[in-house]
Design a protein around this motif. Structure first.
Motif, PDB file in Angstrom:
ATOM      1  N   THR A 314       5.798  46.075  21.200  1.00 14.43           N
ATOM      2  CA  THR A 314       7.217  46.415  21.222  1.00 14.43           C
ATOM      3  C   THR A 314       7.436  47.867  21.616  1.00 14.43           C
ATOM      4  OG1 THR A 314       7.660  44.765  19.524  1.00 14.43           O
ATOM      5  CG2 THR A 314       9.315  46.474  19.836  1.00 14.43           C
ATOM      6  N   VAL A 315       6.629  48.767  21.047  1.00 13.95           N
ATOM      7  CA  VAL A 315       6.750  50.183  21.405  1.00 13.95           C
ATOM      8  C   VAL A 315       6.359  50.406  22.862  1.00 13.95           C
ATOM      9  CG1 VAL A 315       5.843  52.484  20.906  1.00 13.95           C
ATOM     10  CG2 VAL A 315       6.386  50.922  19.031  1.00 13.95           C
ATOM     11  N   MET A 316       5.374  49.699  23.326  1.00  9.24           N
ATOM     12  CA  MET A 316       4.913  49.865  24.707  1.00  9.24           C
ATOM     13  C   MET A 316       5.981  49.425  25.702  1.00  9.24           C
ATOM     14  SD  MET A 316       1.545  48.161  26.482  1.00  9.24           S
ATOM     15  CE  MET A 316       2.112  46.510  26.092  1.00  9.24           C
ATOM     16  N   THR A 317       6.608  48.290  25.450  1.00  5.09           N
ATOM     17  CA  THR A 317       7.606  47.766  26.391  1.00  5.09           C
ATOM     18  C   THR A 317       9.014  48.261  26.096  1.00  5.09           C
ATOM     19  OG1 THR A 317       7.853  45.793  25.002  1.00  5.09           O
ATOM     20  CG2 THR A 317       6.249  45.695  26.803  1.00  5.09           C
ATOM     21  N   GLN A 318       9.278  48.657  24.842  1.00  7.91           N
ATOM     22  CA  GLN A 318      10.577  49.173  24.419  1.00  7.91           C
ATOM     23  C   GLN A 318      11.682  48.161  24.758  1.00  7.91           C
ATOM     24  OE1 GLN A 318      10.930  53.448  25.038  1.00  7.91           O
ATOM     25  NE2 GLN A 318      13.153  53.237  25.301  1.00  7.91           N
ATOM     26  N   THR A 319      11.517  46.943  24.227  1.00  9.74           N
ATOM     27  CA  THR A 319      12.469  45.867  24.504  1.00  9.74           C
ATOM     28  C   THR A 319      13.092  45.378  23.201  1.00  9.74           C
ATOM     29  OG1 THR A 319      10.621  44.303  24.420  1.00  9.74           O
ATOM     30  CG2 THR A 319      11.322  45.070  26.597  1.00  9.74           C
ATOM     31  N   LEU A 320      14.284  44.805  23.316  1.00 13.10           N
ATOM     32  CA  LEU A 320      15.017  44.302  22.163  1.00 13.10           C
ATOM     33  C   LEU A 320      14.347  43.097  21.495  1.00 13.10           C
ATOM     34  CD1 LEU A 320      17.547  44.285  20.354  1.00 13.10           C
ATOM     35  CD2 LEU A 320      18.650  42.845  22.100  1.00 13.10           C
TER      36      LEU A 320
END
Length: 378
Positions: A314-320
């Motif tokens: 999640t942190v890597m892609t920074q997506t909802l």
């Protein structure tokens, strides 16, 4: 005179010869009797012939009634006392071919728990006639089919979004845009995650040979496939916005993701080979592998690594969608607390936590709710 003397002499000779023959015969008889006595004494005491007891095999009659209408469906006869519920299901299937064994649920009482396949008839029989209630469990599928379908779908679905096939994105909009490196790294990490799932299902986990209703397969596939479609749509979209801190954020998160994936794998390997002490199996303890040292902190480190992987992704892609999956698990649900989830795992795996682990039932993840439903994993 001479003839008479000669006849007397011959008679004496015969008498002497007969006495000698009698003595030699007596000596031979005594010698034979001595040999026979010695043979009998050396053979030991005579053994009595064991009495063969013919055991009487008890047979039962199984009366199967419909759990709803209480109407008799059939009677399964000639069932031995060592027969199991699985044997009864097999005979019931021969009488009623439309209900195969995995679809049959048998109960001692209406509304009671379903009898396990390994239970013997002798343990539940109060008389020679046993009454069981039948419930149709519906269409069944094997557990291995459930897991393979749940894990193969996300792998293929994500690749379809990654390749940006037509009818998903606007090809004119995406043709002039270059993909950020995080898109390729995310695809690699996502594929690694589900390839590990598939390989562990086939070669590491001890999947039960039982069956589950088809609705469980539909629900599991709906979650895995739906979530993958949601997260893949955003990451592979032509207007996707890269992470705020650039390559540094991607690199650190990707490394942490791979570490958590490795830890999850090693923990699953340890859990698939629990230590046995006597009858019960003890909960695994840390060993020389550094990834197993997480047992000092939590009782379910595979779940800790699992949530660590998704936090990193999640942190890597920074997506909802990633935040939607992760954060409800960090704060938890009232109806599915972490302690009860871990206790369910101990029950499923037939494990008993060590004393130093029982006070640290805090794996901190939402995946407890999903994993605890996968009882065939041992």
């Amino acid at each position: 005179m001479f003839k008479r003397h000669k006849s007397l002499t011959s008679e004496r000779k015969r008498e002497i010869f007969s006495r000698g023959a009698t003595r030699s015969t007596l000596k031979n008889d005594l010698r034979n009797f001595h040999c026979l006595s010695h043979f009998v004494l050396s053979a030991g005491p005579l053994k009595s012939t064991p009495v063969v007891k013919h055991s009487r095999t008890t047979h039962f009659e199984i009366e199967i009634l419909d759990a709803q209408t209480r109407k008799q469906i059939c009677i399964v006869d000639k069932v031995t006392q060592i027969s199991t519920i699985q044997d009864v299901k097999q005979k019931f299937h021969k009488t009623c071919p439309k209900w195969y064994p995995s679809r049959v649920g048998l109960q001692l009482e209406r509304g009671g728990p379903f009898l396990k396949d390994y239970i013997t008839i002798q343990s539940i029989a109060a008389s020679s006639i046993v009454t069981l209630y039948f419930t149709d469990l519906g269409q069944q599928v094997s557990w291995i089919t459930v897991f393979l379908a749940e894990y193969t779908g996300p792998l293929l679905i994500y690749l379809l979004f990654y390749l940006r096939i037509p009818y998903i994105y606007d090809m004119k909009e995406g043709s002039g845009r270059l993909r950020h490196p995080v898109v390729h790294v995310a695809c690699f990490c996502h594929c690694i995650h589900y390839i590990r799932y598939l390989l562990e299902t086939l070669f590491v986990h001890k999947v039960s040979a039982g069956h589950t209703p088809l609705k469980n397969l539909i629900k599991g596939c709906a979650f895995y496939w739906g979530f993958t479609s949601w997260i893949a749509y955003y990451i592979n979209h032509p207007q996707y916005t890269p992470p705020s801190f650039g390559n540094r954020q991607v690199t650190i998160s990707a490394i942490n993701f791979l570490i958590c994936e490795a830890g999850n794998h090693f923990i699953n390997v340890v859990l698939s080979h629990p230590n046995h002490t006597g009858i019960n199996a003890c909960f695994p303890s840390p060993n020389y592998n550094p990834f197993t040292w997480m047992f000092f902190l939590v009782s379910c480190p595979n779940y800790t690594y699992e949530i660590g992987s998704w936090i990193s992704f999640t942190v890597m892609t920074q997506t909802l969608p990633g935040f939607v999956l992760v954060f409800p698990g960090l704060f938890g649900y009232k109806e599915m607390d972490i302690t009860s989830s871990c206790k369910s795992l101990f029950k499923f795996w037939n494990l008993e936590p060590d004393s130093h682990d029982s006070s640290s039932l805090r794996p901190l993840l939402y995946y407890n709710i999903l994993k605890c439903t996968f009882s065939p994993f041992l």
